[in-house]
Design a protein around this motif. Sequence first.
Motif, PDB file in Angstrom:
ATOM      1  N   PRO A  27       0.832  -1.205   0.000  1.00 14.18           N
ATOM      2  CA  PRO A  27       0.000   0.000   0.000  1.00 14.18           C
ATOM      3  C   PRO A  27       0.865   1.252   0.000  1.00 14.18           C
ATOM      4  CG  PRO A  27       0.082  -0.914   2.196  1.00 14.18           C
ATOM      5  CD  PRO A  27       0.818  -1.886   1.302  1.00 14.18           C
ATOM      6  N   PRO A  28       0.292   2.374  -0.389  1.00 12.12           N
ATOM      7  CA  PRO A  28       1.065   3.626  -0.314  1.00 12.12           C
ATOM      8  C   PRO A  28       1.195   4.078   1.134  1.00 12.12           C
ATOM      9  CG  PRO A  28      -1.160   4.068  -1.067  1.00 12.12           C
ATOM     10  CD  PRO A  28      -1.025   2.573  -0.970  1.00 12.12           C
ATOM     11  N   THR A  36      12.989   4.313   1.529  1.00 15.09           N
ATOM     12  CA  THR A  36      12.671   4.012   0.135  1.00 15.09           C
ATOM     13  C   THR A  36      13.573   2.869  -0.301  1.00 15.09           C
ATOM     14  OG1 THR A  36      12.069   6.305  -0.313  1.00 15.09           O
ATOM     15  CG2 THR A  36      12.588   4.921  -2.224  1.00 15.09           C
ATOM     16  N   ILE A  37      12.960   1.813  -0.855  1.00 20.13           N
ATOM     17  CA  ILE A  37      13.709   0.669  -1.376  1.00 20.13           C
ATOM     18  C   ILE A  37      13.498   0.623  -2.882  1.00 20.13           C
ATOM     19  CG2 ILE A  37      14.089  -1.825  -1.267  1.00 20.13           C
ATOM     20  CD1 ILE A  37      12.865  -1.797   1.541  1.00 20.13           C
ATOM     21  N   SER A  38      14.587   0.454  -3.618  1.00 19.65           N
ATOM     22  CA  SER A  38      14.511   0.407  -5.082  1.00 19.65           C
ATOM     23  C   SER A  38      15.453  -0.659  -5.605  1.00 19.65           C
ATOM     24  CB  SER A  38      14.862   1.783  -5.660  1.00 19.65           C
ATOM     25  OG  SER A  38      16.195   2.115  -5.337  1.00 19.65           O
ATOM     26  N   GLN A  48       8.992   3.015  -9.527  1.00 21.47           N
ATOM     27  CA  GLN A  48       9.879   1.864  -9.395  1.00 21.47           C
ATOM     28  C   GLN A  48      10.391   1.686  -7.964  1.00 21.47           C
ATOM     29  OE1 GLN A  48      10.554  -0.262 -12.066  1.00 21.47           O
ATOM     30  NE2 GLN A  48       8.895   0.943 -12.947  1.00 21.47           N
ATOM     31  N   GLU A  49       9.766   2.365  -7.017  1.00 23.34           N
ATOM     32  CA  GLU A  49      10.223   2.340  -5.636  1.00 23.34           C
ATOM     33  C   GLU A  49       9.163   1.779  -4.690  1.00 23.34           C
ATOM     34  OE1 GLU A  49      13.006   6.335  -5.749  1.00 23.34           O
ATOM     35  OE2 GLU A  49      10.957   6.510  -4.993  1.00 23.34           O
ATOM     36  N   ALA A  50       9.643   1.299  -3.561  1.00 18.77           N
ATOM     37  CA  ALA A  50       8.772   0.903  -2.446  1.00 18.77           C
ATOM     38  C   ALA A  50       9.059   1.896  -1.328  1.00 18.77           C
ATOM     39  CB  ALA A  50       9.085  -0.516  -1.995  1.00 18.77           C
ATOM     40  N   ARG A  51       8.033   2.647  -0.948  1.00 16.33           N
ATOM     41  CA  ARG A  51       8.198   3.656   0.097  1.00 16.33           C
ATOM     42  C   ARG A  51       7.466   3.226   1.354  1.00 16.33           C
ATOM     43  NH1 ARG A  51       7.392   9.010  -3.711  1.00 16.33           N
ATOM     44  NH2 ARG A  51       9.249   8.620  -4.971  1.00 16.33           N
ATOM     45  N   PHE A  52       8.158   3.390   2.484  1.00 20.51           N
ATOM     46  CA  PHE A  52       7.626   2.963   3.775  1.00 20.51           C
ATOM     47  C   PHE A  52       7.564   4.133   4.746  1.00 20.51           C
ATOM     48  CE2 PHE A  52       9.262  -0.906   1.977  1.00 20.51           C
ATOM     49  CZ  PHE A  52       8.442  -1.917   2.458  1.00 20.51           C
TER      50      PHE A  52
END
Length: 168
Positions: A27-28, A36-38, A48-52
């Motif tokens: 989820p956002p 941020t994981i890329s 193209q990123e996963a933001r937590f």
Amino acid sequence: MRYIRLLGLLASFLGWNSFACAAEPLPPPTGPVLLTISGRIDQTNAGQEARFDREMLEALGAASITTFSTMSATRQLFEGVSLRSALERVGASGTSIVASAHNSYKITIPVEDLKYEPIIAMRVDGQVLKLRDKGPLWIVYPRDAHPALQTSIYDARWIWQLNKLRVE
């Protein structure tokens, strides 16, 4: 899905350079983005990123380490989430992780380091890490549990002010 997780655990046990696939869409974030994981990841929530945000990281499960660091003369309790859990959540696959900090510090962490179960710390001795405290995130290794971790090589991987991970 259980089969995929079992394959991921088997791969980890055998030392393969991949992680379990993420179980459900990411989820956002609803709060400020802390991490941020890329790179080589399957799950994203922003291009193209996963933001937590903090809540998303905490949902990965609690992990803690009590250990000495080069920053303190006494043992400290570091609390947060497993680095492995964060990487598994995004379906990461690769041989290294480039960790970056707010202060532009970068260090490459080999995936093999996951055998030591480092964490992404969000609290030290019960206090939430803030940017002025070298927070909001640190990568922390269990120095006391493994003499091999008591070297300058691993001390350099204790990245504070962590804000990005790039899987390569």
